[in-house]
Design a protein around this motif. Structure first.
Motif, PDB file in Angstrom:
ATOM      1  N   VAL A 122       0.859  -1.182   0.000  1.00  0.00           N
ATOM      2  CA  VAL A 122       0.000   0.000   0.000  1.00  0.00           C
ATOM      3  C   VAL A 122       0.893   1.228   0.000  1.00  0.00           C
ATOM      4  O   VAL A 122       2.046   1.177   0.430  1.00  0.00           O
ATOM      5  N   PHE A 123       0.372   2.342  -0.491  1.00  0.00           N
ATOM      6  CA  PHE A 123       1.128   3.586  -0.473  1.00  0.00           C
ATOM      7  C   PHE A 123       0.814   4.313   0.822  1.00  0.00           C
ATOM      8  O   PHE A 123      -0.320   4.730   1.062  1.00  0.00           O
ATOM      9  N   VAL A 149       4.613   0.122   1.094  1.00  0.00           N
ATOM     10  CA  VAL A 149       5.032  -0.753   2.187  1.00  0.00           C
ATOM     11  C   VAL A 149       3.980  -1.833   2.418  1.00  0.00           C
ATOM     12  O   VAL A 149       2.853  -1.753   1.899  1.00  0.00           O
ATOM     13  N   ASP A 150       4.346  -2.811   3.194  1.00  0.00           N
ATOM     14  CA  ASP A 150       3.418  -3.862   3.593  1.00  0.00           C
ATOM     15  C   ASP A 150       2.381  -3.284   4.554  1.00  0.00           C
ATOM     16  O   ASP A 150       2.716  -2.538   5.481  1.00  0.00           O
ATOM     17  N   VAL A 175      -5.847  -5.090  -2.342  1.00  0.00           N
ATOM     18  CA  VAL A 175      -5.149  -5.437  -1.093  1.00  0.00           C
ATOM     19  C   VAL A 175      -5.953  -6.354  -0.179  1.00  0.00           C
ATOM     20  O   VAL A 175      -5.380  -7.139   0.574  1.00  0.00           O
ATOM     21  N   LEU A 176      -7.284  -6.244  -0.229  1.00  0.00           N
ATOM     22  CA  LEU A 176      -8.153  -7.073   0.614  1.00  0.00           C
ATOM     23  C   LEU A 176      -9.226  -7.697  -0.274  1.00  0.00           C
ATOM     24  O   LEU A 176     -10.396  -7.311  -0.239  1.00  0.00           O
ATOM     25  N   LEU A 218     -16.320   2.191  -7.422  1.00  0.00           N
ATOM     26  CA  LEU A 218     -14.923   1.996  -7.078  1.00  0.00           C
ATOM     27  C   LEU A 218     -14.845   2.021  -5.560  1.00  0.00           C
ATOM     28  O   LEU A 218     -15.170   3.023  -4.920  1.00  0.00           O
ATOM     29  N   THR A 219     -14.441   0.900  -4.968  1.00  0.00           N
ATOM     30  CA  THR A 219     -14.435   0.757  -3.514  1.00  0.00           C
ATOM     31  C   THR A 219     -13.001   0.807  -3.009  1.00  0.00           C
ATOM     32  O   THR A 219     -12.144   0.059  -3.481  1.00  0.00           O
ATOM     33  N   SER A 220     -12.752   1.694  -2.041  1.00  0.00           N
ATOM     34  CA  SER A 220     -11.390   1.928  -1.565  1.00  0.00           C
ATOM     35  C   SER A 220     -11.357   1.983  -0.044  1.00  0.00           C
ATOM     36  O   SER A 220     -12.370   2.259   0.608  1.00  0.00           O
ATOM     37  N   ILE A 221     -10.176   1.737   0.508  1.00  0.00           N
ATOM     38  CA  ILE A 221      -9.981   1.830   1.952  1.00  0.00           C
ATOM     39  C   ILE A 221      -9.025   2.980   2.257  1.00  0.00           C
ATOM     40  O   ILE A 221      -8.097   3.270   1.490  1.00  0.00           O
TER      41      ILE A 221
END
Length: 337
Positions: free
Chosen positions: A64-65, A93-94, A124-125, A142-145
């Motif tokens: 992830v940024f 990074v992780d 990522v998930l 568009l679904t984001s965290i």
């Protein structure tokens, strides 16, 4: 500072059971306990650590940024003093490392800023949306965290509609109607911390000597706080400032548009207008303003009734795919220098 009005709240609204008036609303709406039955929210009700562990269990390793800002930023994600860069550093990074660091810093009185913004959830998930679904699949959102600690994100707008669901921690939203843009003191268009134009005013400590018209924006603003399970519908183009209020905060956003993607992004039209119209003499700009009002901002089928349907071309309303392709091809050719 003026007292901000609260956003209207809707109760008994759940995934797959959202009234049509919510999606057609021209003003923000709070949907209390909308996602209360999501597994991630149930974990968050136990503790932030449980919510983070739930996310860890779904994580599949893609980086992830993450943004890092020193403690003196006080959580504000913003420009540097010269406004030729930003007050944070970013790297891929992780996700586990970000979560570890957030909880390590939780006991600090003024921790560094840690922030992961607008990360597409399936990257990522990949199982998150299946298990924690907002019931918006027909809209193809568009679904984001977004997650971090006590961050402060400057007021900005998005073209898509947004259903933002708080899944851990608490967030405070302050929203401004689109017509308040002149009172928000917007920064450069070419460079911004999140890729979207932002207000330069520090909403928590506004300098009214430098930004006097911001008082008018505050008078027109709306505010709310979201707890885990609450959701906020943000209509297209509403400016919103977002503050994380706890050591660990996580949010899921769902963006969608009312019109087909083949019509393009309106920002492109704005940039082209700045290129072609902004520097014209005043009289010419006013003339073009009349044309824009006629053809763009006040479209009316009756205005074009004198043109045969088969001859309307780009004036077809709503614009169809074949004519959209013709306009796009024509623009690309005209923009060649």
């Amino acid at each position: 500072m003026s007292q901000q009005a609260s956003i209207k709240e809707i109760a008994n609204c759940h995934p797959g059971d959202i009234p049509d008036f919510v999606f057609s609303s021209s003003e923000p709406l709070v949907l209390r306990d909308f996602a209360a039955d999501w597994p991630v929210v149930k974990e968050a009700q136990k503790s932030s650590k449980h919510a983070a562990d739930y996310l860890r269990g779904l994580y599949r390793g893609n980086p992830v940024f993450a943004c890092y800002g020193p403690p003196e930023n006080n959580g504000r994600v913003f420009y540097n003093e010269q406004m030729n860069g930003f007050n944070f550093q970013g790297s891929k990074v992780d996700l586990n490392l970000v979560l570890d660091k957030l909880f390590e810093q939780a006991a600090q009185q003024n921790p560094p800023t840690l922030y992961v913004s607008s990360t597409e959830i399936n990257s990522v998930l990949p199982q998150f949306n299946r298990l924690n679904n907002a019931g918006l699949d027909s809209l193809n959102p568009l679904t984001s965290i977004w997650l971090g600690n006590q961050t402060r994100i400057a007021a900005h707008y998005d073209f898509p509609h947004n259903l933002a669901c708080c899944i851990a921690g608490r967030r405070r939203f302050t929203l401004f109607p689109p017509e308040q843009v002149a009172n928000l003191y917007v920064g450069p268009m070419e460079l911004s911390p999140g890729g979207q134009d932002i207000s330069l005013v520090d909403i928590d400590n506004p300098n009214f000597d430098t930004y006097p018209k911001f008082k008018q924006a505050l008078d027109a603003s709306l505010t709310t706080e979201l707890a885990p399970g609450d959701a906020l519908f943000i209509p297209s183009m509403w400016w919103h400032h977002v503050a994380g209020l706890e050591d660990f905060n996580a949010l899921i956003t769902h963006w969608w548009r009312d019109t087909p993607a083949y019509l393009g992004r309106p920002e492109a039209a704005l940039e082209l207008a700045i290129l072609s119209l902004r520097s014209l003499p005043d009289a010419q700009r006013k003339a073009w303003q009349s044309l824009f009002e006629h053809y763009v901002f006040e479209p009316d089928l009756q205005k074009d009734a004198h043109i045969p349907a088969d001859a309307k071309g780009m004036l077809t309303l709503p614009l169809d795919l074949p004519n959209a392709k013709k306009i796009r091809a024509g623009l690309l050719n005209k923009l060649k220098v």
